[in-house]
Design a protein around this motif. Structure first.
Motif, short mmCIF file in Angstrom:
data_model
loop_
_atom_site.label_atom_id
_atom_site.label_comp_id
_atom_site.label_asym_id
_atom_site.label_seq_id
_atom_site.Cartn_x
_atom_site.Cartn_y
_atom_site.Cartn_z
N UNK A 159 3.06 -13.44 10.93
CA UNK A 159 1.10 -13.69 11.54
C UNK A 159 0.26 -14.48 10.18
N UNK A 160 0.61 -13.67 9.33
CA UNK A 160 -0.42 -14.56 8.06
C UNK A 160 0.14 -15.72 7.77
N UNK B 40 7.34 1.95 14.12
CA UNK B 40 7.42 3.40 14.32
C UNK B 40 8.67 3.54 14.09
N UNK C 27 6.94 -8.57 4.07
CA UNK C 27 5.60 -9.45 4.60
C UNK C 27 4.47 -10.28 3.48
N UNK C 28 4.45 -9.66 2.38
CA UNK C 28 3.35 -9.73 1.40
C UNK C 28 4.30 -11.17 0.75
N UNK D 4 10.24 -2.24 16.67
CA UNK D 4 8.63 -2.22 15.80
C UNK D 4 8.39 -0.95 14.94
N UNK E 274 0.53 0.37 5.80
CA UNK E 274 -0.13 -0.42 6.51
C UNK E 274 0.40 -1.33 7.22
N UNK E 275 1.79 -0.99 7.74
CA UNK E 275 2.45 -1.96 8.93
C UNK E 275 1.73 -2.60 10.41
N UNK E 276 1.43 -3.18 10.89
CA UNK E 276 1.18 -3.41 12.27
C UNK E 276 1.55 -3.00 13.30
N UNK E 277 0.73 -1.28 14.06
CA UNK E 277 2.56 -1.02 14.47
C UNK E 277 2.90 -2.02 15.94
N UNK E 278 1.74 -2.59 16.11
CA UNK E 278 1.61 -3.23 17.71
C UNK E 278 2.78 -4.54 17.56
N UNK E 279 2.38 -5.20 16.65
CA UNK E 279 3.94 -6.23 16.15
C UNK E 279 5.67 -5.77 15.48
N UNK F 201 1.64 -1.51 0.16
CA UNK F 201 0.28 0.28 0.38
C UNK F 201 1.35 1.43 -0.06
#
Lengths: 431, 255
Positions: free
Chosen positions: B113-114, B148, B162-163, B146, B100-105, B96
């Protein structure tokens, strides 16, 4: 820079400028006081005024505490000792200590049971609050509600065991049937649990004294113990229900969405005290005359409904604060709704909602004192009723209410400190 | 480069879009889109903002719903059947504009994850795969940080990794460099070029025309929800046929 323009606009730096310490007088306590306490005439006046107010309060309260009287039997002996020196009469707390904590009808030989349950509460809550503790401790958290029921209410141990058994059977039925569809799993689980309870009910009837502790009826519960029971049970129930309501309110399925919206809006529009009166009086009309739903259970249902509606709205705020991209990223990776909600959406939404949830939890805990108006003898009910109207202690207002305030303050301040610690811990550098 | 690239394209169809239409309310965003993408093709989609190019690629993995026509991905027809949608999403990776990374991971958890939850890969194996792809995008040393704490370019490379951890057969890029500082665009483009050279089927919405010239074997120009022109990059840039394309190219290449 000014000299660089003197001859020419072209400029190349050849030497690095090393970092230098700030000029003197810009750091330290003196600077802090000058900036924060005496930065101007108005600020100086306010500082002096503040110091004077604090001084007056301390001078006023100190003799009250220092001259406090302990170890007498009633207010008249107390007044004789204080004789106008402004001392407090703390003896009432000493004398009625057990009543304040457990109510006046809980059998005194059984006080160890709720005390033990209270100690175990910390063990049970620890793995939920501190994520770095071993996960195996969660097993105890799962057993705790049944154990605490057994300890506080007594009766045969078969009741909590069969109740637990029903939940376990229901859980496995759910796991088994979930593969077909979520709805099948849910209904199968409920049916399996009900059947288990129905069957084991005969067992409980057959052996009502098997490993039994002396039974204590709900109407005999009281004191701060009652506040703790209501507070813990309602907070721990209303959090999952609140999450479900918040998700339901965002659902694309119109029926689920409207049920949640109507529930939340209705409950939020009604004062808690009204709901408690409903629990006390009106709810009885909805059930067949021979069934009598326990009063504490009715109150728990009402308070839980009330706080779950508020928690749902807090969590909805957290959900709304998440960027759409998080949902899209989860979708694009192939996570299904349940996985995306559990792993991506909820952890972030709950983190944003922590201050709001704690706000509701603390408010709820203090609101449990409202049960005193439907003649339940919680801490406030005990003080207002049996203690203040006894001939021994009529008129000892300040000491009792101060004691109640301190008890509630300790618990609420603890919750607040924990939540701030949790917020710092979950900070991962974004936002 | 273009010749070797052309050789990697097979005649196996990866994505087939036939007569696709989409409306936002009454607004007709995508009009009669016909597009066939072969395995190993690298397609760059460009056009003015609001032309529907992002919407088009977002329809391919069902982030947007189309109302008419058919989309077939890897032989699976995209319908309202959730099973088909999940199958397609696990085969199609997407990057994207805003990462849109997951900031809490952590970075590593973002990548595992996936595979763990969707593919049911054992955790250890998923972590090895994740480290492999993080090395590929040249940031294995950031695995335990992280999102951030990373720069924009690093975050976008993590998003690509990640993809890739899902081992997709098709990658979609939705303006992957538009939110980046100029200094960081190159590192992301380099990663994408490397991916293209390995024969990944790619659809990129981007305004990086240098990237299009170097990597793409087809450039699609969209305007007002329609495919206006498509051609090989050399032809497209040197000899645009439609007036609208000429105007667009003169505007973005004119300075």
């Amino acid at each position: 820079m000014s000299d660089t323009h003197a001859q020419t606009v072209a400029f190349v730096r050849h030497t690095e400028i090393p970092p230098a310490p700030p000029p003197p007088g810009q750091t330290g306590a003196v600077k802090w006081m000058r900036e924060n306490l005496f930065s101007g005439p108005f600020n100086t006046i306010m500082t002096l005024l503040g110091v004077y107010i604090v001084y007056t309060l301390v001078v006023g309260i100190f003799p009250w505490i220092a001259n406090g009287v302990w170890g007498v039997d009633n207010i008249r002996e107390c007044r004789e000792i204080t004789q106008g020196n402004g001392g407090a009469c703390f003896a009432v707390i000493e004398q009625r200590w057990q009543q304040l904590l457990f109510g006046f009808e809980y059998p005194s030989s059984e006080y160890w049971r709720p005390t033990f349950a209270f100690v175990l509460l910390f063990v049970a809550v620890a793995p939920v609050l501190f994520l770095n503790l071993p996960r195996i401790m969660l097993a105890f958290t799962g057993i705790y509600p049944f154990l605490a029921y057994f300890l506080i209410w007594g009766g045969t141990i078969l009741i909590p065991i069969t109740a637990l058994l029903g939940f376990v059977v229901g859980y496995f039925a759910f796991r088994r049937l979930e593969r077909n569809s979520f709805a099948a799993g849910l209904f199968g689980a409920v049916a399996a649990a009900l059947i288990t309870w129905w069957v084991t009910g005969f067992l409980v009837q057959a052996a009502p004294n098997f490993l039994a502790l002396p039974e204590v009826a709900s109407r005999n519960m009281g004191g701060f113990m009652l506040n703790m029971i209501l507070g813990t049970v309602c907070v721990s129930l209303s959090l999952p229900i609140g999450i479900a309501l918040a998700l339901g309110r965002q659902s694309h399925m119109p029926i689920i969405k409207w049920i949640c919206v109507i529930f939340i809006e209705f409950i939020r529009g009604v004062p808690l005290i009204t709901l408690l009166f409903v629990a006390n009086v009106v709810l009885a009309y909805f059930f067949p005359p021979e069934t009598s739903l326990d009063l504490i259970l009715r109150v728990i249902i009402m308070i839980t409904m009330f706080s779950s509606a508020y928690i749902a709205e807090v969590i909805r705020g957290g959900l709304a604060a998440l960027p759409r991209g998080q949902y899209e990223a989860a979708d694009s990776l192939g996570l299904d709704y349940a996985q995306a909600t559990r792993l991506i959406i909820m952890p972030q939404a709950l983190k944003i909602s922590i201050p709001g949830i704690v706000n509701v939890a603390v408010g709820l805990f203090k609101d449990t004192t409202l049960v005193s108006v439907i003649s339940m003898f919680d801490l406030v009910g005990m003080i207002r009723g049996p203690i203040l109207s006894s001939t021994d202690w009529a008129g000892v207002y300040w000491e009792l209410w101060a004691f109640a305030s301190v008890l509630f303050f300790v618990v609420c301040y603890g919750i607040s400190q924990y939540s701030q610690w949790l917020e710092r811990k979950l900070q991962t550098g974004h936002r | 480069m273009n010749e070797t690239a052309a050789m990697q394209v097979s005649d196996e169809v990866a994505i087939d879009i036939q007569g696709m239409n989409k409306w936002y309310g009454t607004f007709h965003v995508l009009r009669d889109i016909d597009l066939t993408v072969f395995r190993g093709e690298r397609i760059v989609i460009c056009g003015p903002s609001g032309s529907g190019k992002s919407t088009l690629i977002r329809c391919i993995n069902a982030l947007e719903e189309h109302q008419q026509g058919s989309i077939t991905v890897d032989g699976t027809l995209l319908s309202s059947d959730l099973k088909n949608i999940d199958t397609i999403r696990s085969e199609v990776g997407m990057c994207f504009q805003h990462f849109n990374l997951f900031p809490h991971l952590t970075i590593l958890e973002n990548c595992t994850l996936a595979p763990i939850w969707v593919r049911k890969t054992p955790k250890k194996e998923a972590e090895e795969t994740a480290m492999h792809f993080l090395e590929k995008v040249k940031i294995p040393d950031q695995a335990l940080k992280y999102p951030g704490q990373l720069s924009g370019g690093q975050q976008q490379r993590v998003a690509i990794a990640r993809s890739l951890c899902m081992r997709p057969r098709i990658m979609l890029f939705d303006e992957p460099t538009s939110a980046l500082d100029p200094e960081m665009i190159k590192e992301v483009l380099d990663t994408m070029i490397e991916l293209a050279e390995e024969g990944m089927t790619m659809l990129c919405v981007t305004h990086e025309m240098g990237f299009a010239r170097q990597v793409a074997n087809r450039v699609i120009f969209m305007d007002a929800g329609q495919i206006v022109e498509q051609n090989e990059p050399e032809e497209f840039f040197n000899n645009p046929k439609s007036e609208r394309t000429q105007l667009f190219l003169s505007q973005i290449l004119g300075h």
